[in-house]
Design a protein around this motif. Structure first.
Motif, short mmCIF file in Angstrom:
data_model
loop_
_atom_site.label_atom_id
_atom_site.label_comp_id
_atom_site.label_asym_id
_atom_site.label_seq_id
_atom_site.Cartn_x
_atom_site.Cartn_y
_atom_site.Cartn_z
N LEU A 261 15.56 24.18 -0.51
CA LEU A 261 14.85 25.27 -1.18
C LEU A 261 15.47 25.63 -2.52
O LEU A 261 14.89 26.40 -3.28
N PHE A 262 16.66 25.10 -2.79
CA PHE A 262 17.43 25.47 -3.96
C PHE A 262 17.74 24.24 -4.82
O PHE A 262 17.71 23.12 -4.34
N GLU A 263 18.09 24.50 -6.06
CA GLU A 263 18.71 23.49 -6.91
C GLU A 263 20.20 23.64 -6.64
O GLU A 263 20.80 24.65 -7.01
N MET A 264 20.79 22.67 -5.96
CA MET A 264 22.19 22.76 -5.55
C MET A 264 23.10 22.15 -6.62
O MET A 264 22.78 21.12 -7.20
N HIS A 265 24.25 22.80 -6.83
CA HIS A 265 25.21 22.36 -7.85
C HIS A 265 26.64 22.48 -7.30
O HIS A 265 26.94 23.38 -6.53
N GLY A 266 27.49 21.59 -7.77
CA GLY A 266 28.89 21.58 -7.36
C GLY A 266 29.79 22.42 -8.25
O GLY A 266 30.97 22.57 -7.96
#
Length: 138
Positions: free
Chosen positions: A111-116
């Motif tokens: 559901l999200f734009e995931m980032h490290g």
């Protein structure tokens, strides 16, 4: 033992949520502490403030979150749906297994734009943000 004042700074179970704008087109909610039944309303309040401003890219930095309970996950999911309704993705910075694991196990990470890392988001927005973001969701 239950902490009767979870939002008090310096105490176990505390949660802080701070809004800022680290770049002209970025609205950032930085969250630190434990997100559980007692602190989820504080997260919800921060997310409301983040998404009430419909300008720019909404980003939630969870790098300093040490625990994410289902109540916090539910708050994040509602925020993702609200952002989608506004026609923009909600970006999450998640670095710890305490945060990424519940998101992955439930499939909510999609559901999200995931980032490290926050730098990853900022460089993606500064670069136009039109293409896929390295390390983002599939």
């Amino acid at each position: 033992m239950l902490d009767p004042a979870p939002e008090s700074s310096g105490r176990a179970g505390a949660l802080s949520a701070t809004l800022s704008s680290p770049a002209p087109d970025v609205r950032l909610l930085t969250v630190a502490g434990e997100v559980d039944t007692l602190t989820a309303p504080r997260l919800a309040e921060g997310l409301t403030g983040l998404l009430d401003d419909e300008r720019g890219t909404p980003v939630v930095d969870l790098a300093d979150v040490s625990f994410l309970a289902s109540s916090g996950l539910a708050v994040l999911i509602r925020a993702a749906h609200r952002a989608t309704g506004q026609g923009r993705p909600l970006h999450l910075v998640a670095t710890s297994r305490a945060v990424t694991r519940p998101l992955e196990v439930t499939g909510s990470d999609r559901l999200f734009e995931m980032h490290g890392g926050l730098e990853e988001v900022l460089s993606g927005v500064a670069g136009g943000g039109s293409g896929p973001v390295p390390g983002g969701a599939d």
